[in-house]
Scaffold this active site. Sequence first.
Site: not given
Ligand code: SPV
Ligand code: MG
Length: 553
Positions: A57-59, A69, A96, A98, A125, A131, A133-134, A169, A200
């Site tokens: 996971s990027g986060l 993130d 991930d 990004d 994505e 980026k 975070n979503s 994504r 997502h």
């Molecule tokens: C991550 O895990 O970094 C993601 C998923 O991209 S989310 O945090 O839901 O965007």
């Molecule tokens: Mg991410």
Amino acid sequence: MVTTPKVALAESPRPASKAARLRALLISPQLEFLMEAHNGMSAKIVEAAGFKGVWASGLSVSAALGVRDNNEASWTQVIEVLEFMSDATTIPILVDGDTGWGNFNNVRRAVRKLCQRGVAGICIEDKLFPKTNSFIGEGQPLADIDEFCGKIKAGKDSQTDPDFSLVARIEALISGWGLDEALRRAEAYYGAGADAILIHSRQSTADEILAFNAEWQNRCPVVIVPTKYYATPTDEFRESGISVAIWANHSLRASITAMQEVCRRIQRDESLVGVEDKVVGVQEIFELAGNEELAEAESRYLPSSGRETRAILIAASRGAALGPLTEDRPKCMVDIRGQPLLRRLVATIRGAGVRDVTVVRGYKKEKINLPSINTVDNDLYATTGEAASLACAIDHIRGECMVAYGDILFRHHILDLLMEAEGDVVVTVDALWRNRTSEAEDWVRDFASCTRPFTGDYLDDEPVYLRRMGEDVPEDEVDGEWMGLAKLSEVGSDLVRGELEAMREDGTLHKASLLDLFTRLAEAGHKIRVVYATGQWLDVDVAADVADAHEFL
Ligand code: SPV
Ligand code: MG
């Protein structure tokens, strides 16, 4: 475009590559799962829990590095983390990626590097670099569809592993563009060569995801991240034909919760007592890190590791003749020029390359608290002799093993002589025993009678063996005084263990000294090799010896 050599894979006896296994998860007819990890250790834990794949996971990777993130960690820093994760695991990793860390050109380079590092796939994505975070803010701008399709094509054209996967994504639902825009993008990305799409959502129900899937009809595999709609029963994803669900950040969140709790508790209590049973032992860290494999490899590849010498120091007695000096501590902990005697002895022994030191404690055992030693206890120290103390360490008498009293000091060259000597049991004997004097009233000496006296000729290397040791050896039979220092080979260790057991069985162990032990071995016909030294050592029995020890240093 790289194509998958299906026949070659099918005929190959090798296990499927990580990339092939991620691809199999994506196209599998049943719902599969990826679990988040953010470093080598968490990836190992994910694998050990039984997951078939990892979501890097990027986060989480960012957060574990202490940054946001928002592409604050550079892509090469992310790849470094991935390399540790990949090395630490045998299951595939989907990273991930990004927005692809730049434009199509950055995606090309990243995909090549990921293939080199054994990462099985990348998810990119359709947002803009850098980026966010979503789950932060509203209406984040989306990438131009054609530009994003170019990235997908560039990524697929750059993979050097034919089974590497690229997951596209779609952030249209997150950014409020709705279902039709999401479907339009899914169509375009699939057409550009994506192996799967990730749709997502940030809603608390799975409604829009399930609606998308109903329309999409599995034209290519669909991946979801149910972080916000976590309450949806997993069977609903299964029934809707979702390919892979990603549990996207729960390893990191779990570790933060645990660390917060433990840190706060330790800070408050100023003690570890309250948390000790809430955290894994260090042994579990060693197991997770694979230390056993390293130990096994060391025994195969390190020339010295097979002969690593250990030491057992007998330090159970009080040393009552030292009077008030040993009222609150055992004799071995008496101060000699600012350091306990035992500490000096351990340092000398470590200086000879002996790492594994075991001390047999007895009187005031809690006072023997030197760093990095093993301890075993002879709680019957007041009524038993040194052989019984040595028997307390019987599990440590293995391989090449030095045995010494804990109250002696000697010059380093004596240890060198001992270490170099060949023999299954080797004892150091002071040929200049007549030079030693003592003020002690009942001075007890460990005399040795040997097969030949010391000749003083250093070119004479004919071996000398022990006949017997004892305090009562008649003077005309004394060839020297045992210095309280011996070395056992692997065979010698087996012999000594066997003899201690025999003494335990015949009831003599309780009272026996080490002199009795060596004499028994010699009289049974075992060759106890003698190494002669000429002074340069002392043992501490009475107060005057402490003064001598100060001088000695
Ligand atoms: C991550 O895990 O970094 C993601 C998923 O991209 S989310 O945090 O839901 O965007
Ligand atoms: Mg991410």
